[in-house]
Scaffold this motif. Structure first.
Motif, PDB file in Angstrom:
ATOM      1  N   HIS A   1       0.910  -1.285  -0.051  1.00  0.00           N
ATOM      2  CA  HIS A   1      -0.083  -0.096   0.083  1.00  0.00           C
ATOM      3  C   HIS A   1       0.955   1.200   0.167  1.00  0.00           C
ATOM      4  O   HIS A   1       0.481   2.283  -0.948  1.00  0.00           O
ATOM      5  N   ASP A   2       1.810   1.195   0.770  1.00  0.00           N
ATOM      6  CA  ASP A   2       2.790   2.458   0.716  1.00  0.00           C
ATOM      7  C   ASP A   2       4.131   2.280   0.369  1.00  0.00           C
ATOM      8  O   ASP A   2       4.872   2.977   0.298  1.00  0.00           O
ATOM      9  N   THR A   3       4.287   1.174  -0.362  1.00  0.00           N
ATOM     10  CA  THR A   3       5.704   0.803  -0.900  1.00  0.00           C
ATOM     11  C   THR A   3       5.415   0.371  -2.357  1.00  0.00           C
ATOM     12  O   THR A   3       4.758   1.064  -3.124  1.00  0.00           O
ATOM     13  N   THR A   4       6.123  -0.638  -2.818  1.00  0.00           N
ATOM     14  CA  THR A   4       6.189  -1.055  -4.136  1.00  0.00           C
ATOM     15  C   THR A   4       6.051  -2.555  -4.509  1.00  0.00           C
ATOM     16  O   THR A   4       6.221  -3.259  -3.471  1.00  0.00           O
ATOM     17  N   ILE A   5       5.739  -3.056  -5.573  1.00  0.00           N
ATOM     18  CA  ILE A   5       5.738  -4.579  -5.874  1.00  0.00           C
ATOM     19  C   ILE A   5       6.947  -5.190  -5.504  1.00  0.00           C
ATOM     20  O   ILE A   5       7.054  -6.203  -5.220  1.00  0.00           O
ATOM     21  N   ASP A   6       8.250  -4.676  -5.534  1.00  0.00           N
ATOM     22  CA  ASP A   6       9.489  -5.129  -5.282  1.00  0.00           C
ATOM     23  C   ASP A   6       9.439  -5.216  -3.782  1.00  0.00           C
ATOM     24  O   ASP A   6      10.130  -6.251  -3.388  1.00  0.00           O
ATOM     25  N   PHE A   7       9.098  -4.123  -2.934  1.00  0.00           N
ATOM     26  CA  PHE A   7       9.109  -4.459  -1.527  1.00  0.00           C
ATOM     27  C   PHE A   7       8.119  -5.749  -1.172  1.00  0.00           C
ATOM     28  O   PHE A   7       8.304  -6.353  -0.400  1.00  0.00           O
ATOM     29  N   VAL A   8       6.918  -5.717  -1.605  1.00  0.00           N
ATOM     30  CA  VAL A   8       6.010  -6.832  -1.339  1.00  0.00           C
ATOM     31  C   VAL A   8       6.716  -8.040  -2.058  1.00  0.00           C
ATOM     32  O   VAL A   8       6.685  -9.111  -1.156  1.00  0.00           O
ATOM     33  N   GLY A   9       7.679  -8.137  -2.846  1.00  0.00           N
ATOM     34  CA  GLY A   9       8.229  -9.475  -3.126  1.00  0.00           C
ATOM     35  C   GLY A   9       9.318  -9.803  -2.004  1.00  0.00           C
ATOM     36  O   GLY A   9       9.349 -11.169  -1.611  1.00  0.00           O
ATOM     37  N   ASP A  10       9.679  -8.784  -1.776  1.00  0.00           N
ATOM     38  CA  ASP A  10      10.682  -9.095  -0.304  1.00  0.00           C
ATOM     39  C   ASP A  10       9.947  -9.719   0.825  1.00  0.00           C
ATOM     40  O   ASP A  10      10.422 -10.621   1.277  1.00  0.00           O
ATOM     41  N   TRP A  11       8.832  -8.971   1.037  1.00  0.00           N
ATOM     42  CA  TRP A  11       8.137  -9.740   2.004  1.00  0.00           C
ATOM     43  C   TRP A  11       7.555 -10.939   1.794  1.00  0.00           C
ATOM     44  O   TRP A  11       7.773 -11.826   2.750  1.00  0.00           O
ATOM     45  N   LEU A  12       7.328 -11.493   0.571  1.00  0.00           N
ATOM     46  CA  LEU A  12       6.587 -12.700   0.138  1.00  0.00           C
ATOM     47  C   LEU A  12       7.857 -13.873   0.308  1.00  0.00           C
ATOM     48  O   LEU A  12       7.670 -14.941   0.666  1.00  0.00           O
ATOM     49  N   ASN A  13       9.039 -13.182   0.095  1.00  0.00           N
ATOM     50  CA  ASN A  13      10.354 -14.271   0.045  1.00  0.00           C
ATOM     51  C   ASN A  13      10.581 -14.430   1.530  1.00  0.00           C
ATOM     52  O   ASN A  13      10.846 -15.755   2.100  1.00  0.00           O
ATOM     53  N   TYR A  14      10.465 -13.616   2.277  1.00  0.00           N
ATOM     54  CA  TYR A  14      10.560 -13.794   3.940  1.00  0.00           C
ATOM     55  C   TYR A  14       9.376 -14.612   4.425  1.00  0.00           C
ATOM     56  O   TYR A  14       9.706 -15.451   5.297  1.00  0.00           O
ATOM     57  N   TRP A  15       8.244 -14.225   3.919  1.00  0.00           N
ATOM     58  CA  TRP A  15       7.071 -14.870   4.934  1.00  0.00           C
ATOM     59  C   TRP A  15       6.446 -15.981   4.290  1.00  0.00           C
ATOM     60  O   TRP A  15       6.301 -16.989   4.646  1.00  0.00           O
ATOM     61  N   LEU A  16       6.012 -15.834   2.945  1.00  0.00           N
ATOM     62  CA  LEU A  16       5.207 -16.740   2.280  1.00  0.00           C
ATOM     63  C   LEU A  16       5.922 -18.114   1.759  1.00  0.00           C
ATOM     64  O   LEU A  16       5.659 -19.344   2.071  1.00  0.00           O
ATOM     65  N   VAL A  17       7.155 -17.599   1.256  1.00  0.00           N
ATOM     66  CA  VAL A  17       7.933 -18.862   0.356  1.00  0.00           C
ATOM     67  C   VAL A  17       8.426 -19.782   1.594  1.00  0.00           C
ATOM     68  O   VAL A  17       8.401 -21.181   1.138  1.00  0.00           O
ATOM     69  N   PRO A  18       8.867 -19.454   2.836  1.00  0.00           N
ATOM     70  CA  PRO A  18       9.234 -20.539   3.703  1.00  0.00           C
ATOM     71  C   PRO A  18       8.124 -21.336   4.212  1.00  0.00           C
ATOM     72  O   PRO A  18       8.124 -22.651   4.418  1.00  0.00           O
ATOM     73  N   LEU A  19       6.914 -20.648   4.219  1.00  0.00           N
ATOM     74  CA  LEU A  19       5.685 -21.400   4.707  1.00  0.00           C
ATOM     75  C   LEU A  19       5.363 -22.519   3.960  1.00  0.00           C
ATOM     76  O   LEU A  19       4.384 -23.383   4.283  1.00  0.00           O
ATOM     77  N   LEU A  20       5.295 -22.035   2.634  1.00  0.00           N
ATOM     78  CA  LEU A  20       5.037 -23.128   1.380  1.00  0.00           C
ATOM     79  C   LEU A  20       5.660 -24.547   1.749  1.00  0.00           C
ATOM     80  O   LEU A  20       5.114 -25.469   1.462  1.00  0.00           O
ATOM     81  N   ALA A  21       6.773 -24.626   2.381  1.00  0.00           N
ATOM     82  CA  ALA A  21       7.485 -25.716   2.679  1.00  0.00           C
ATOM     83  C   ALA A  21       7.161 -26.226   4.061  1.00  0.00           C
ATOM     84  O   ALA A  21       7.698 -27.287   4.510  1.00  0.00           O
ATOM     85  N   ASP A  22       6.271 -25.815   4.825  1.00  0.00           N
ATOM     86  CA  ASP A  22       5.973 -26.137   6.109  1.00  0.00           C
ATOM     87  C   ASP A  22       4.504 -26.587   6.156  1.00  0.00           C
ATOM     88  O   ASP A  22       3.514 -26.064   5.958  1.00  0.00           O
ATOM     89  N   THR A  23       4.371 -28.086   6.326  1.00  0.00           N
ATOM     90  CA  THR A  23       3.062 -28.639   6.231  1.00  0.00           C
ATOM     91  C   THR A  23       2.231 -28.420   7.449  1.00  0.00           C
ATOM     92  O   THR A  23       1.101 -28.642   7.416  1.00  0.00           O
ATOM     93  N   LYS A  24       2.616 -27.718   8.408  1.00  0.00           N
ATOM     94  CA  LYS A  24       1.603 -27.033   9.623  1.00  0.00           C
ATOM     95  C   LYS A  24       1.013 -25.937   9.118  1.00  0.00           C
ATOM     96  O   LYS A  24      -0.131 -25.419   9.529  1.00  0.00           O
ATOM     97  N   PHE A  25       1.231 -25.388   7.990  1.00  0.00           N
ATOM     98  CA  PHE A  25       0.695 -24.146   7.042  1.00  0.00           C
ATOM     99  C   PHE A  25       0.141 -24.732   5.949  1.00  0.00           C
ATOM    100  O   PHE A  25      -1.041 -24.377   5.507  1.00  0.00           O
ATOM    101  N   ASN A  26       1.043 -25.622   5.242  1.00  0.00           N
ATOM    102  CA  ASN A  26       0.297 -25.945   3.737  1.00  0.00           C
ATOM    103  C   ASN A  26       0.579 -27.438   3.829  1.00  0.00           C
ATOM    104  O   ASN A  26       1.777 -27.818   3.359  1.00  0.00           O
ATOM    105  N   ASN A  27      -0.461 -28.052   3.860  1.00  0.00           N
ATOM    106  CA  ASN A  27      -0.474 -29.592   4.006  1.00  0.00           C
ATOM    107  C   ASN A  27      -0.889 -29.704   2.413  1.00  0.00           C
ATOM    108  O   ASN A  27      -1.152 -28.962   1.619  1.00  0.00           O
TER     109      ASN A  27
END
Length: 472
Positions: free
Chosen positions: A226-252
């Motif tokens: 909202h207050d940043t850019t798509i590249d900033f969003v990408g950094d957040w997704l790499n930090y938050w979502l990408v690791p969780l995709l490999a965690d079966t407690k989040f993504n089974n």
């Protein structure tokens, strides 16, 4: 809308004034499963969920919303390009209006009730949301809101320490991106309000393996773009979502993750937003492919209705132009979509804003009216009817829209009803004007002044959007 497409934000929010701040992404916590003082909210007990309710196509549905980005901008992001190789790209997915808040309301309530701004609103107790549908079938749910100060927080925004710049304060959390808390049927029910949780709770819930079957996730105002850019969003997704995709407690192997945007940044185009389906529950043969079926934010409702055999809300989720179910789920649940896809000229305009009548539109105000109780859900069920519902006032019987602003009257749904959970239990504070500088004053008595047909707690809404969007 975001301030600019540069890493500079100049904001003036209630209680705090900001100088221009250059944002460089920094992880707010050590990992997505770690608590952090940057999230501001205390860590509470983990969720208590009932037994798992099997779905026909998936057992867990997680929505993650990013902000205000045109389709082509998201498609240019290396992070989104990489994620698309792991998921199913929905390249004809549309938001339903502008600006942000009405889209969040629509995705959980089936309608945006005429709203055309981001002011403070609350929606009366008898208006149902997806929570009613889920709870009726004992499907567990929660919403996770980054930087919300405590569970069930109902205020307009929250300003906390600026953890990125270490200089002053910043408003990271806003109510307008928290659709469920806007519904009194959630905010005024303690057991529901306290399932609107902060990211420290999310960290605990993942570690405890109690992420519910339905979740709505909203990052803070910088991490959602909202207050940043798509590249900033990408950094957040790499930090938050990408690791969780490999965690079966989040993504089974029975999890679907819908990563989408609230709206386009450009209002003059027809609101097509980049949307991915990810997760272990996505069939292997659909990964790194594209589905061009016409979808909208109401698809998130109709898809879960089809999957768990839920009732409908009788609004956008029963509008056969707008309620297509994600195709592979539709096939597993014997639902037939309407055939709209790609650049079909019959796709309606979904960037209309501010001119659609409804109870949240002060310039085209109509009272809440009954939903389409004859509708059928994508799950083959009828329409959920609140025990508080008075079906006497239908859309056909609604009065002509009135301009409250021109006549000096306040929108009756623009005053904070005062539900507060700061101590973990509900306290109702005296009515007060909302924190929005533009939200109108008024309360339940304001509805009475508009006539006998406007009665808080007795009238429920059909989609005010229907008249403008049923263009086929």
């Amino acid at each position: 809308m975001r301030a600019a497409l540069v890493l500079v934000s100049t904001l003036a929010c209630a209680g705090s004034a900001f100088a221009a701040s250059a944002f460089t992404f920094e992880p707010p916590a050590a990992s997505p499963e770690s608590s952090s003082a940057n999230y501001t909210g205390q860590t509470n007990n983990t969720l208590s969920n009932g037994p798992l309710v099997p779905g026909k196509a998936f057992d867990r549905f997680i929505q993650i919303w990013i902000e205000n980005t045109d389709y082509e901008t998201a498609a240019s992001s290396p992070v989104f390009q990489n994620l698309s190789t792991q998921g199913l790209l929905l390249d004809s997915f549309y938001a339903v209006t502008h600006p942000s808040e009405p889209n969040y309301i629509a995705a959980v309530g089936g309608d945006f009730f005429g709203a055309g701004d981001d002011n403070f609103y609350h929606i009366p107790q008898n208006i149902s949301s997806v929570v009613d549908l889920l709870e009726e079938k004992n499907v567990s749910w929660a919403s996770y809101q980054e930087n919300m100060p405590y569970d069930g927080f109902t205020s307009f925004n929250f300003t906390s320490e600026d953890y990125l710049n270490g200089n002053g304060t910043y408003t990271y959390y806003v109510r307008k991106h928290n659709g469920l808390i806007i519904f009194d049927s959630v905010a005024n029910v303690s057991s529901r309000a306290l399932r609107i949780r902060n990211f420290n709770d999310f960290a605990n819930d993942v570690k405890a393996d109690v992420i519910p079957q339905w979740s709505f996730v909203t990052p803070n105002l910088v991490n959602d773009g909202h207050d940043t850019t798509i590249d900033f969003v990408g950094d957040w997704l790499n930090y938050w979502l990408v690791p969780l995709l490999a965690d079966t407690k989040f993504n089974n192997n029975r999890t679907l993750i819908l990563l989408t945007f609230d709206e386009t940044e450009t209002y003059t185009i027809n609101n097509r937003i980049y949307t991915l389906v990810l997760g272990g529950g996505l069939p292997e043969n659909l990964r790194n492919t594209t589905d061009s079926t016409f979808y909208t934010h109401y698809t998130a409702l109709s898809t879960v209705e089809a999957n768990w055999g839920l009732k409908a809300l009788g609004r956008g989720d029963t509008n056969t132009t707008l309620n297509n179910v994600i195709d592979f789920v539709a096939k597993k649940t014997n639902w037939t979509n309407n055939g709209l896809a790609g650049n079909d000229t019959r796709i309606p305009l979904l960037n209309i804003t501010g001119t659609i009548p409804g109870p949240l539109n002060a310039e085209f105000y109509i009272p809440f009216v009954a939903p389409n109780t004859s509708g059928v859900s994508a799950g083959g069920q009828g329409v959920f009817v609140s025990p508080l519902l008075d079906t006497a006032l239908t859309l056909a019987k609604a009065p002509q829209p009135v301009n409250l602003t021109a006549s000096g009257q306040a929108n009756p749904w623009g005053t904070d009803p005062g539900f507060n959970y700061a101590n973990g239990t509900e306290v109702i504070q005296p009515p007060a004007a909302s924190a929005s500088s533009t939200a109108p004053a008024g309360g339940k008595n304001a509805a009475v002044k508009l006539g006998a047909g406007v009665r808080e707690g007795l009238l429920v809404v059909v989609g005010a959007v229907v008249g403008a969007l049923m263009l086929l």
